[in-house]
Design a protein around this motif. Structure first.
Motif, PDB file in Angstrom:
ATOM      1  N   ARG A 283      71.981   6.398   3.933  1.00 15.67           N
ATOM      2  CA  ARG A 283      70.773   5.621   3.676  1.00 15.67           C
ATOM      3  C   ARG A 283      70.621   4.417   4.598  1.00 15.67           C
ATOM      4  N   PHE A 284      71.719   3.763   4.920  1.00 12.78           N
ATOM      5  CA  PHE A 284      71.623   2.424   5.510  1.00 12.78           C
ATOM      6  C   PHE A 284      72.280   2.274   6.876  1.00 12.78           C
ATOM      7  N   SER A 285      72.618   3.386   7.511  1.00 12.61           N
ATOM      8  CA  SER A 285      73.360   3.316   8.771  1.00 12.61           C
ATOM      9  C   SER A 285      72.585   2.623   9.887  1.00 12.61           C
ATOM     10  N   ALA A 286      71.261   2.689   9.836  1.00 16.49           N
ATOM     11  CA  ALA A 286      70.459   2.122  10.933  1.00 16.49           C
ATOM     12  C   ALA A 286      70.680   0.616  11.069  1.00 16.49           C
ATOM     13  N   VAL A 287      70.614  -0.101   9.954  1.00 15.68           N
ATOM     14  CA  VAL A 287      70.786  -1.551  10.027  1.00 15.68           C
ATOM     15  C   VAL A 287      72.214  -1.906  10.444  1.00 15.68           C
ATOM     16  N   SER A 288      73.179  -1.082  10.021  1.00 14.09           N
ATOM     17  CA  SER A 288      74.582  -1.364  10.351  1.00 14.09           C
ATOM     18  C   SER A 288      74.838  -1.228  11.847  1.00 14.09           C
ATOM     19  N   LEU A 289      74.269  -0.188  12.455  1.00 15.26           N
ATOM     20  CA  LEU A 289      74.454   0.005  13.893  1.00 15.26           C
ATOM     21  C   LEU A 289      73.701  -1.062  14.678  1.00 15.26           C
ATOM     22  N   GLY A 290      72.503  -1.423  14.224  1.00 17.06           N
ATOM     23  CA  GLY A 290      71.763  -2.489  14.889  1.00 17.06           C
ATOM     24  C   GLY A 290      72.505  -3.809  14.854  1.00 17.06           C
ATOM     25  N   LEU A 291      73.152  -4.073  13.741  1.00 15.45           N
ATOM     26  CA  LEU A 291      73.944  -5.298  13.602  1.00 15.45           C
ATOM     27  C   LEU A 291      75.145  -5.277  14.542  1.00 15.45           C
ATOM     28  N   LEU A 292      75.785  -4.139  14.657  1.00 12.92           N
ATOM     29  CA  LEU A 292      76.929  -4.012  15.555  1.00 12.92           C
ATOM     30  C   LEU A 292      76.512  -4.237  17.002  1.00 12.92           C
ATOM     31  N   HIS A 293      75.472  -3.560  17.449  1.00 16.92           N
ATOM     32  CA  HIS A 293      75.059  -3.679  18.845  1.00 16.92           C
ATOM     33  C   HIS A 293      74.368  -5.010  19.132  1.00 16.92           C
ATOM     34  N   GLY A 294      73.665  -5.553  18.128  1.00 18.83           N
ATOM     35  CA  GLY A 294      72.983  -6.824  18.343  1.00 18.83           C
ATOM     36  C   GLY A 294      73.920  -8.011  18.436  1.00 18.83           C
ATOM     37  N   THR A 295      74.973  -8.015  17.619  1.00 18.02           N
ATOM     38  CA  THR A 295      75.923  -9.138  17.665  1.00 18.02           C
ATOM     39  C   THR A 295      76.968  -8.949  18.746  1.00 18.02           C
ATOM     40  N   ASN A 296      77.216  -7.683  19.174  1.00 15.53           N
ATOM     41  CA  ASN A 296      78.146  -7.398  20.257  1.00 15.53           C
ATOM     42  C   ASN A 296      79.464  -8.153  20.053  1.00 15.53           C
ATOM     43  N   PRO A 297      80.165  -7.874  18.952  1.00 14.71           N
ATOM     44  CA  PRO A 297      81.344  -8.680  18.599  1.00 14.71           C
ATOM     45  C   PRO A 297      82.518  -8.470  19.544  1.00 14.71           C
ATOM     46  N   HIS A 298      83.424  -9.449  19.507  1.00 15.43           N
ATOM     47  CA  HIS A 298      84.676  -9.318  20.253  1.00 15.43           C
ATOM     48  C   HIS A 298      85.745  -8.625  19.411  1.00 15.43           C
TER      49      HIS A 298
END
Length: 353
Positions: A242-257
């Motif tokens: 249901r919610f994978s889209a926001v999770s992937l956007g958050l991962l790529h948008g924040t580009n964490p270390h």
């Protein structure tokens, strides 16, 4: 609380509305508000549980009373909706409770997807009473991601999860506090309604138009690049149907270390989709690390365990089992504290220096 120059949302005499839904998962907003802003909460409103305490029902909040009516509360100034329902819809019967609160001179704070500020009658009543309606998820984000100007001066850590509602936000809050206790200039970055209510800033990432999710996340990063470390609150998981889209956007948008993996011990099926088994920890971690590699090659550096369903002995056994499987620091931030998790962050940060 994680340091912030912002003012937490809501007043100093908050009543949390959880009518008929006062349990730790559904009322997760109430749970976190009681844990992190308990001094501002005077009651929980649930007529089906009147006479009990928050501690009895939510495992937090001490003797904060469960009341059946606003008549039982002295000088309340805010009604805060304390649940997360499917699709973010406000139960129809709660509208009358919100309207009554406004007419009593109380402001409303809601983190739902259904906006009370779109209800003409409630808006008119609020204007007459001189109170505010704060729809925390309402936003007008319209920027796409660019991957420009994301310096490495601030070490970015994202909490990720095996499922929804496993403790990603609470873990991020507690980890940021733990870093501050070690003298680190840390910032908890709120990406959901409850985190925003606690911290006083952030963006409701799950209510941003899909094309602009990554850009909104970049905006949060840029706003906090002056800090030494930012701990970004994760949302859902990239493996949830249901919610994978926001999770992937958050991962790529924040580009964490780096990433901290969060899970609830004993959970076996998807939140809200109990007919689907949870994927294995390894498969989720592998998926996140694979997708993160399209930006920073971020790795999971520690595991935050939600052990609320376990006894002390069971929690220790689970902790040792996960350590043996993954060779990573692991701790329940509430039961064990955050030292192992914060030490892992500082070690990863120093390794980049």
């Amino acid at each position: 609380m994680a340091s912030s120059t912002n003012t937490p949302i809501g007043g100093s005499r908050i009543v949390i509305l959880t009518e008929g839904k006062t349990d730790p998962l559904t009322a997760k907003t109430a749970n976190v508000m009681l844990r992190c802003r308990g001094e501002d909460v005077v009651a929980v409103l649930d007529s089906t549980q009147k006479g009990k305490t928050a501690q009895e029902l939510l495992g937090v909040g001490g003797d904060t009373p469960i009341v059946g009516s606003l008549d039982e509360v002295e000088k309340p100034d805010t009604l805060l909706i304390g649940v997360a329902t499917a699709g973010g819809k406000i139960p129809a019967e709660w509208r009358a409770l919100c309207l009554d609160a406004v007419k009593r001179g109380m402001s409303i704070v809601s983190g739902m997807h259904q906006f009370l500020s779109d209800d003409a009658e409630i808006v008119a009543a609020a204007a007459e009473a001189g109170v505010t309606i704060h729809d925390v998820r309402k936003n007008n984000e319209k920027d796409v991601a660019t991957r420009l100007d994301l310096t490495d001066d601030c070490f970015r850590v994202l909490t990720i999860g095996q499922d929804c509602s496993v403790g990603k936000m609470l873990s991020a809050l507690e980890i940021s506090r733990g870093l501050e206790r070690k003298g680190v200039d840390s910032k908890f970055v709120a990406t959901g309604q409850t985190g925003i209510m606690v911290e006083g800033d952030g963006l409701p990432i799950d209510c941003v138009v899909s094309d602009f999710v990554n850009g909104a996340c970049e905006k949060l990063v840029r706003q906090n690049l002056s800090r030494e470390v930012m701990i970004v609150e994760g949302q859902a998981t990239i493996t949830h149907p249901r919610f994978s889209a926001v999770s992937l956007g958050l991962l790529h948008g924040t580009n964490p270390h780096a990433m901290i993996y969060v899970y609830e011990a004993g959970r076996e099926t998807m939140r809200g989709m109990d007919y689907l088994p949870l994927p294995s920890h390894k498969s989720v971690i592998d998926a996140y690390e694979h997708m993160a590699a399209f930006g920073n090659p971020a790795k999971v550096i520690a595991i935050a365990m939600n052990s609320r369903k376990l006894s002390d002995a069971e929690a220790e056994a689970e902790r040792e089992r996960m350590r043996a499987e993954f060779g990573l620091p692991i701790a329940d931030p509430i039961r064990h504290g955050t030292d192992e998790l914060t030490d892992a962050i500082l070690a990863a940060k120093n390794a980049r220096s």
